[in-house]
Scaffold this motif. Structure first.
Motif, mmCIF file in Angstrom:
data_model
loop_
_atom_site.group_PDB
_atom_site.id
_atom_site.type_symbol
_atom_site.label_atom_id
_atom_site.label_comp_id
_atom_site.label_asym_id
_atom_site.label_seq_id
_atom_site.Cartn_x
_atom_site.Cartn_y
_atom_site.Cartn_z
ATOM 1 N N ASP A 86 62.727 66.597 70.318
ATOM 2 C CA ASP A 86 63.254 66.074 71.586
ATOM 3 C C ASP A 86 62.629 66.764 72.791
ATOM 4 O OD1 ASP A 86 64.870 64.236 70.411
ATOM 5 O OD2 ASP A 86 66.707 65.418 70.557
ATOM 6 N N GLU A 89 61.743 65.558 79.146
ATOM 7 C CA GLU A 89 60.801 64.815 80.007
ATOM 8 C C GLU A 89 60.246 63.579 79.301
ATOM 9 O OE1 GLU A 89 60.369 65.618 83.102
ATOM 10 O OE2 GLU A 89 61.716 67.334 82.839
ATOM 11 N N ARG A 90 60.979 63.103 78.300
ATOM 12 C CA ARG A 90 60.579 61.892 77.568
ATOM 13 C C ARG A 90 59.250 62.061 76.841
ATOM 14 N NH1 ARG A 90 62.299 56.901 81.654
ATOM 15 N NH2 ARG A 90 64.495 57.536 81.887
ATOM 16 N N ASN A 91 58.942 63.261 76.457
ATOM 17 C CA ASN A 91 57.738 63.513 75.668
ATOM 18 C C ASN A 91 58.083 63.629 74.181
ATOM 19 O OD1 ASN A 91 55.813 63.638 77.761
ATOM 20 N ND2 ASN A 91 56.583 65.664 78.326
ATOM 21 N N LYS A 92 59.048 62.870 73.765
ATOM 22 C CA LYS A 92 59.530 62.944 72.385
ATOM 23 C C LYS A 92 58.372 62.781 71.394
ATOM 24 C CE LYS A 92 63.447 61.057 71.453
ATOM 25 N NZ LYS A 92 64.549 60.083 71.177
#
Length: 328
Positions: A86, A89-92
């Motif tokens: 996870d 910053e939405r860099n999953k």
């Protein structure tokens, strides 16, 4: 690899775990291994998550973290794994792998799961409160129906539901004494299960009839407790999976002519024979003349190569000579 689930195919067993790993692990060390995790639903299976830092095979200036699942199992398993890292910053980072886990300890995983510098960058958002959250979802199945039937947990329990309903009604009026341990039971239940004990309690010349107690010297307290639990319709598979103790259950059942217990034992182990327990079970079945189980053990041993048959036979120290010769 395809994992399918239907009544005609192998069952699927799934577990999902979250791991929170301190940031200093990735800055100060070159590897991480989680604590051992148990797996409900598949017997004797456990697993760990491992992450390991290594140089890129293509670009030697880059370092990557590989991620793996290490599985310990008594039998080969088909395994499908999802790894999810996870980021705020939405860099999953999401990836998956599959493979066959061999008997014993084996692992599968991804060598270059995430690039080290990218992982460590503050703006990537992989660390919240200096911890990275990695979610792992594992789906297992056995590789054959025979393995599934052998290793899937089954209960060792009476089918009579009424004994459970009556268990707590009225004061227990009989007890087994094993060393310093006193194990209470309703006289009604023990005499119902054992005509031998029933005959003792009907005869006033026996001390058991006079005192309401029976001293047991040839079986441990754990065995006697399990027998009492069985009388009350409780599941005793926890002790049946330990062959040395299970054998004593059968010997107790034979000594006191507990036909229900003996029959349940035979039914249980006809489904649970392995190369490692069949010798002990055969010795016990032969000793108490449990014919169905004895024949099942003999047929099971004959499936093995001659050398393994001989190893099993030589391990059966109390087995009748003529019976042992069948496997030579």
């Amino acid at each position: 690899m395809s994992l399918q689930s239907s009544e005609d195919t192998l069952k699927l067993y799934t577990i999902k775990k979250e791991f929170f790993i301190e940031k200093h692990v990735f800055t100060d060390r070159g590897s991480y291994v989680s604590k051992l995790q148990t797996f409900d639903g598949i017997q004797n299976v456990s697993f760990q998550i491992e992450m390991r830092k290594k140089r890129s095979a293509e670009n030697h200036g880059d370092y990557y973290w590989g991620i793996y699942v290490i599985v310990n199992a008594p039998v080969s398993l088909e395994c499908y794994v999802n790894f999810n890292l996870d980021s705020s910053e939405r860099n999953k980072v999401h990836d998956c792998c599959d493979g066959i886990i061999d008997q014993g300890s084996d692992k599968i995983g991804i060598d270059e799961y995430i690039q080290h510098d990218h992982f460590m960058m503050k703006r990537s958002g992989f660390f919240l409160n200096k911890k990275a959250k990695i979610t792992v979802k594992l789906t297992f199945s056995y590789t054959s129906k025979a393995d599934e039937e052998l290793y899937e947990p089954i209960k060792m329990i009476q089918s009579n539901e009424w004994c459970k309903r009556l268990q707590n009604h009225g004061k227990k009026d009989f007890k087994f004494i094993v060393g310093n341990v006193s194990i209470e039971i309703h006289k009604f239940f023990v005499t119902l299960e054992s005509p031998v004990i029933a005959a003792m309690l009907e005869n006033e010349n026996f001390i058991e009839a006079q005192t309401g107690e029976m001293v047991i010297t040839d079986f441990g307290a754990g065995i006697v407790k399990a027998v009492v639990e069985f009388c009350y319709g409780e599941d005793i598979s926890y002790i049946m999976d330990l062959p040395d103790f299970a054998v004593d259950i059968l010997l107790f059942a034979d000594k006191y002519d507990m036909k229900n217990l003996k029959s349940a034992f035979e039914e249980y182990y006809c489904k649970k024979l392995t190369r490692y327990n069949v010798g002990k079970i055969l010795e016990a079945a032969d000793k108490v003349n449990a014919v169905i189980l004895k024949n099942k053990c003999i047929a099971f041993i004959h499936k093995f190569p001659r050398k393994q048959r001989k190893d099993i036979a030589y391990g059966c120290k109390s087995l009748d000579y003529e019976l042992r010769q069948l496997f030579m």
